[in-house]
Design an enzyme around this catalytic site. Sequence first.
Site, PDB file in Angstrom:
ATOM      1  N   LYS A  58       0.991  -1.218  -0.026  1.00  8.78           N
ATOM      2  CA  LYS A  58       0.165  -0.130   0.306  1.00  8.78           C
ATOM      3  C   LYS A  58       0.870   1.336   0.036  1.00  8.78           C
ATOM      4  CE  LYS A  58      -3.615  -0.371   2.075  1.00  8.78           C
ATOM      5  NZ  LYS A  58      -4.264  -0.679   3.502  1.00  8.78           N
ATOM      6  N   ARG A 116      -3.161   2.756   8.326  1.00  6.44           N
ATOM      7  CA  ARG A 116      -3.675   1.467   7.691  1.00  6.44           C
ATOM      8  C   ARG A 116      -2.358   0.593   7.606  1.00  6.44           C
ATOM      9  NH1 ARG A 116      -8.104   2.415   3.713  1.00  6.44           N
ATOM     10  NH2 ARG A 116      -8.712   4.725   4.011  1.00  6.44           N
ATOM     11  N   GLY A 169      -8.220  -7.728   4.167  1.00  2.95           N
ATOM     12  CA  GLY A 169      -8.915  -7.882   5.494  1.00  2.95           C
ATOM     13  C   GLY A 169      -8.160  -8.598   6.570  1.00  2.95           C
ATOM     14  N   MET A 172      -5.464  -7.711   8.583  1.00  2.42           N
ATOM     15  CA  MET A 172      -5.247  -6.658   9.460  1.00  2.42           C
ATOM     16  C   MET A 172      -5.851  -5.615   9.633  1.00  2.42           C
ATOM     17  SD  MET A 172      -0.952  -6.981   8.971  1.00  2.42           S
ATOM     18  CE  MET A 172      -1.027  -6.663   6.998  1.00  2.42           C
ATOM     19  N   ARG A 221      -3.915  -1.109  -5.943  1.00  2.00           N
ATOM     20  CA  ARG A 221      -3.191  -2.591  -5.924  1.00  2.00           C
ATOM     21  C   ARG A 221      -3.931  -3.431  -7.006  1.00  2.00           C
ATOM     22  NH1 ARG A 221      -6.364  -4.402  -0.474  1.00  2.00           N
ATOM     23  NH2 ARG A 221      -8.716  -4.244  -1.335  1.00  2.00           N
ATOM     24  N   HIS A 232      -8.662 -45.070  -2.592  1.00  2.00           N
ATOM     25  CA  HIS A 232      -9.177 -45.767  -3.702  1.00  2.00           C
ATOM     26  C   HIS A 232     -10.165 -44.789  -4.430  1.00  2.00           C
ATOM     27  CE1 HIS A 232     -12.425 -48.159  -5.792  1.00  2.00           C
ATOM     28  NE2 HIS A 232     -11.374 -48.603  -6.398  1.00  2.00           N
ATOM     29  N   ARG A 284       2.267 -50.875 -16.894  1.00  2.00           N
ATOM     30  CA  ARG A 284       2.482 -51.438 -15.955  1.00  2.00           C
ATOM     31  C   ARG A 284       1.848 -52.696 -16.057  1.00  2.00           C
ATOM     32  NH1 ARG A 284       1.225 -48.777 -10.188  1.00  2.00           N
ATOM     33  NH2 ARG A 284      -0.814 -49.546 -10.419  1.00  2.00           N
ATOM     34  N   GLU A 308       9.315 -46.768  -6.168  1.00  4.67           N
ATOM     35  CA  GLU A 308       8.097 -46.659  -5.338  1.00  4.67           C
ATOM     36  C   GLU A 308       8.478 -47.425  -3.835  1.00  4.67           C
ATOM     37  OE1 GLU A 308       4.303 -48.251  -6.741  1.00  4.67           O
ATOM     38  OE2 GLU A 308       5.599 -50.186  -7.679  1.00  4.67           O
ATOM     39  N   SER A 364      10.097 -44.694 -12.981  1.00  2.00           N
ATOM     40  CA  SER A 364       8.739 -43.934 -12.918  1.00  2.00           C
ATOM     41  C   SER A 364       8.709 -43.841 -11.568  1.00  2.00           C
ATOM     42  CB  SER A 364       7.787 -44.397 -13.754  1.00  2.00           C
ATOM     43  OG  SER A 364       6.448 -43.749 -13.343  1.00  2.00           O
ATOM     44  N   GLY A 387       6.793 -43.701  -8.412  1.00  2.00           N
ATOM     45  CA  GLY A 387       5.560 -43.990  -7.777  1.00  2.00           C
ATOM     46  C   GLY A 387       5.459 -43.395  -6.168  1.00  2.00           C
ATOM     47  N   THR A 388       5.315 -42.225  -6.509  1.00  2.00           N
ATOM     48  CA  THR A 388       5.270 -41.534  -5.319  1.00  2.00           C
ATOM     49  C   THR A 388       4.093 -41.843  -4.134  1.00  2.00           C
ATOM     50  OG1 THR A 388       4.299 -39.453  -6.281  1.00  2.00           O
ATOM     51  CG2 THR A 388       6.700 -39.554  -5.775  1.00  2.00           C
ATOM     52  N   ASN A 389       3.135 -42.313  -4.607  1.00  2.00           N
ATOM     53  CA  ASN A 389       2.177 -42.646  -3.656  1.00  2.00           C
ATOM     54  C   ASN A 389       2.596 -43.792  -2.705  1.00  2.00           C
ATOM     55  OD1 ASN A 389       0.552 -41.206  -5.111  1.00  2.00           O
ATOM     56  ND2 ASN A 389      -0.377 -43.118  -6.314  1.00  2.00           N
ATOM     57  N   ASP A 390       3.142 -44.775  -3.197  1.00  2.00           N
ATOM     58  CA  ASP A 390       3.859 -45.843  -2.354  1.00  2.00           C
ATOM     59  C   ASP A 390       5.059 -45.470  -1.656  1.00  2.00           C
ATOM     60  OD1 ASP A 390       2.285 -48.246  -2.094  1.00  2.00           O
ATOM     61  OD2 ASP A 390       2.337 -48.786  -4.315  1.00  2.00           O
ATOM     62  N   CYS A 445       4.650 -40.826 -11.786  1.00  2.00           N
ATOM     63  CA  CYS A 445       3.352 -41.279 -12.137  1.00  2.00           C
ATOM     64  C   CYS A 445       2.361 -41.252 -10.894  1.00  2.00           C
ATOM     65  CB  CYS A 445       3.131 -42.553 -12.847  1.00  2.00           C
ATOM     66  SG  CYS A 445       3.914 -43.995 -11.991  1.00  2.00           S
ATOM     67  N   TYR A 472       9.371 -36.066 -17.495  1.00  2.00           N
ATOM     68  CA  TYR A 472       8.017 -35.693 -17.687  1.00  2.00           C
ATOM     69  C   TYR A 472       7.001 -36.064 -16.243  1.00  2.00           C
ATOM     70  CZ  TYR A 472       7.432 -40.752 -17.646  1.00  2.00           C
ATOM     71  OH  TYR A 472       7.306 -41.979 -17.310  1.00  2.00           O
TER      72      TYR A 472
HETATM   73  C1  PEP Z   1       2.495 -45.191  -6.936  1.00  2.00           C
HETATM   74  O1  PEP Z   1       2.414 -45.834  -5.844  1.00  2.00           O
HETATM   75  O2  PEP Z   1       2.664 -44.006  -6.919  1.00  2.00           O
HETATM   76  C2  PEP Z   1       1.481 -45.345  -8.020  1.00  2.00           C
HETATM   77  C3  PEP Z   1       1.477 -44.716  -9.193  1.00  2.00           C
HETATM   78  O3  PEP Z   1       1.175 -46.988  -8.047  1.00  2.00           O
HETATM   79  P1  PEP Z   1      -0.378 -46.882  -7.305  1.00  2.00           P
HETATM   80  O4  PEP Z   1      -1.030 -45.971  -6.769  1.00  2.00           O
HETATM   81  O5  PEP Z   1      -1.179 -47.866  -8.402  1.00  2.00           O
HETATM   82  O6  PEP Z   1       0.023 -47.820  -6.332  1.00  2.00           O
HETATM   83 MG    MG Z   2       2.115 -47.944  -6.335  1.00  2.00          MG
END
Ligand code: PEP
Ligand code: MG
Length: 923
Positions: free
Chosen positions: A40, A110, A119, A121, A379, A497, A663, A791, A810, A812-815, A877, A897
């Site tokens: 400001k 102000r 909003g 402060m 602003r 899931h 896979r 993974e 690749s 598998g960042t979930n696992d 992935c 990627y």
């Molecule tokens: C993972 O584990 O990141 C993955 C892509 O596989 P899934 O989710 O099917 O276990």
């Molecule tokens: Mg997995």
Amino acid sequence: MARKSGASRESGNAQPGAGKKWVYSFEEGKGIGKEILGGKGSNLSDMVGFGLPVPPGFTITTDVCTHYYKNKRSYPEGLKEQVEDAMKRIEKDMGRMFGDPENSLLVSVRSGARRSMPGMMETVLNIGLTEKTIPGLIKQSGGNGRFVYDAYRRLIMMYSDVVMEKAEGIEPRDDESGIRKQLEKIMSDMKKKKGVTSDTDLTAADLKTLCGIFKAKVKDVLKKEFPDDPYEQLWGGIGAVFASWNGKRAVSYRRIEGIPDEWGTAVSVQSMVFGNMGNDSATGVAFSRNPATGENKFYGEWLVNAQGEDVVAGIRTPNPLNEDTKSEHNRHLQSLENAMPKIYRELLAYKDRLEKHYKDMQDIEFTIEKDRLFMLQCRVGKRNGVAAVRMAMEMLSEKLIAKEEAVMRVTPEQLDELLHPIIDPRAEMEAAALAKGLPAGPGGAAGQIVFTARDAVEWAKQGKKVILVREETNPEDVEGMRAAHAILTARGGMTSHAALVARGWGKCCIVGCGELHIHTIKKELSAAGKTFREGDWITLNGSKGNVYEGKLQMMDATEENKMLHEFLKICDSVRKLGIRTNADTPEDAKKARQFGAEGIGLFRTEHMFYGKGSDEPLFRLRKMIVSKTEEERRRALDELFPFVKRDIKGTLDAMDGMPVVIRLLDPPLHEFVPREKAKVEQLAKDLNISVEELEKRAEDLHESNPMMGHRGVRLGVTYPEVSEMQVRAIFEAAAELMKEGKKPYPEIMIPVVCNVKELQNQQAIVKNVYDEVVAKYKLKSIAHMFGTMIEIPRAALVADKLAEVAEFFSYGTNDLTQMGFGFSRDDIGAFVPDYIRKGVLPEDPFQSIDQEGIGELIKIGIERGRRARKGLEVGICGEHGGEPRSIEFCHKVGMDYVSCSPFRVPIARLAAAQAAIKEEQKK
Ligand code: PEP
Ligand code: MG
């Protein structure tokens, strides 16, 4: 009343800092920057620099805020004098004196952080009004006692609330409301007694009486006199703004927006001008372009004879600024363009000047005092998704900004708004959320509650819109999930899931909504003390995770938007990361291609056994699972083969010319064991065994910890024929497409690997089958790759060894998150929300990559993998592949990627482009 002692805010203690410049008048502030003067203060100085009419004032720097918090809430040496000097300068400019009984100056105080925190402060207006200055001001205003006492009652209300209560850390007890509420009640009681409805119907005498009552009430509640000294008011206001930097609202806003605590706020003190001095005075808010549509048309609202807060508070319907702002609600009201054409033209010219300078849409506050226009603030204006894209594209074609800037102008969240129907924001603003869960599938949906997948299918067949409400979902619910308009579960995390499936379909979904109590048998749901039954309407906001009662109005934001496509093409021209999609069917693959996917990063083979059309392949898979001997298993696999080949072929075809990562079977087999009696009987009959025998075989498959049990590559090692069938399906599908003149490019991916020997074992199978298929189809070769998922933490650590065999990785960042943290991805609902609330974790690591820990594993894996194999292809992935901050991380660590569900592809294109631009800007 609970009382916490207020911090000392006296100035003048022997603190370091003497000689430093703590205060800049607006004239001095040009070019000093937002870091020091806040947004400001910096913009006010800019406006003064352009010669715009800004009421004189000065800014106390953010350094003072930093000093204040480092030194037990005290001010640096020299500040007091500098503020007093700056006040003298304003007095000179205005020809009025602060606290002078005849010709008094009033100021506003102000806040202003580097980045706008709307909003969050505090602000105090009309500082300098005291018993002594009131009569002079009445005289100055031409005897307008009503105006002066109205300003005074506003000061008492604001000051007692902001300075005497909030800044002192006084928390009203639960059974009583804060001072402001109590004063508001007194005022509304007075209006009732007088039989009037509007504030403006109260006379000068009424307001004078009201101010007396207010002051007595303040003394009674807060045990302190309302200050009657102008400088005491000024320092109180300044202290309250600094204190508000650490107020609850501001702190949580900073957490959400990622604004560092160290930045601090600046304080701007500005002489008051009044829009409520009569019918030649007014106040308004304007935007240099329409913030809702993005149209390049001056847009705004104004009120005659009013103060700024009246426009914001919505007590009176504001007038339209001009013809372009007219709507059915305000068409009957006079525009500023009409009422004060000269001033309107002046404002229009300033708007042009400001937009040209800041090269972005401006949000402007102005006041007209006795036919004179003053600019109070400008602003960068907030905007919705539709407007953000339009403004970025139009400013690019107007050559106001470069393409990189255009890309940075749209946030991923804004883009997301464009891709899903949403709840009408006006309807949502008025509704209170019943419960809050995790925002798993974006967009909004209103529907009738059903409690079973079967009901979802049945009701949907009758043309009803249903929301499937479950404790949690499992693969057997898939039909119902598909049929449902939206999904709501009490348990599960962002990679549960339900979340995964819903996101894949672009369906609105909320998971892990622990505040829900679901009685599936009774078909009842309770939340926030209310009970809902089957057929009752609820509305979900899957982008925020909010559940609402009833049927809220929806808005379609998905309309064909040509500008969006052009915008995304520009993103493509600057990004370095490739964008693939997670798709398991030819339909999803086609959709993802339309969204701009450049390949498939994950085709989960097992998904052909869920949902529509899965009965036949699932039956054969089940046969394979409960087979006792290799011979039995091979027979079942032979029957399954054509289904697998058909699906893979369809997907390779849909993605012709682009890579498709396929896979091999991943989940523990017992997930597919039938539980329904009729299905069990049918399967036993087909296998020519008794139901008891079948049940025993199924029982044998039971595992205590299936996610870490017999799954992924482990299945392929124990049952090589299972891998063999899948690999054959892949190569034969590719071979047939090649014969049709197509260019398939399968990348065969082995899941749940932790050891190079597992890969070697599977590679041998792949090689054998490859040779057989090439020979069978009389081909020279079939282009393909062989690679692995990373993974399991161990896989990242031995990545150099894996890369000797694998041609691609690749993540598998979930696992990897599940196993890296040791948090079950399906059970985090029970504790992760508490972890976040208590600050144990900054956020859910299943949503955004935990860069500190899991990120290190990823970096180690890439570095070791590429050391062993130059040119190793690396992608992601896991669900993180569609999350903007994780995408930026993937860019930084040099992945090739990211892959995400089809509906997130546009967001990934934008996030990847922004990551590339940010990196360039750092260089
Ligand atoms: C993972 O584990 O990141 C993955 C892509 O596989 P899934 O989710 O099917 O276990
Ligand atoms: Mg997995």
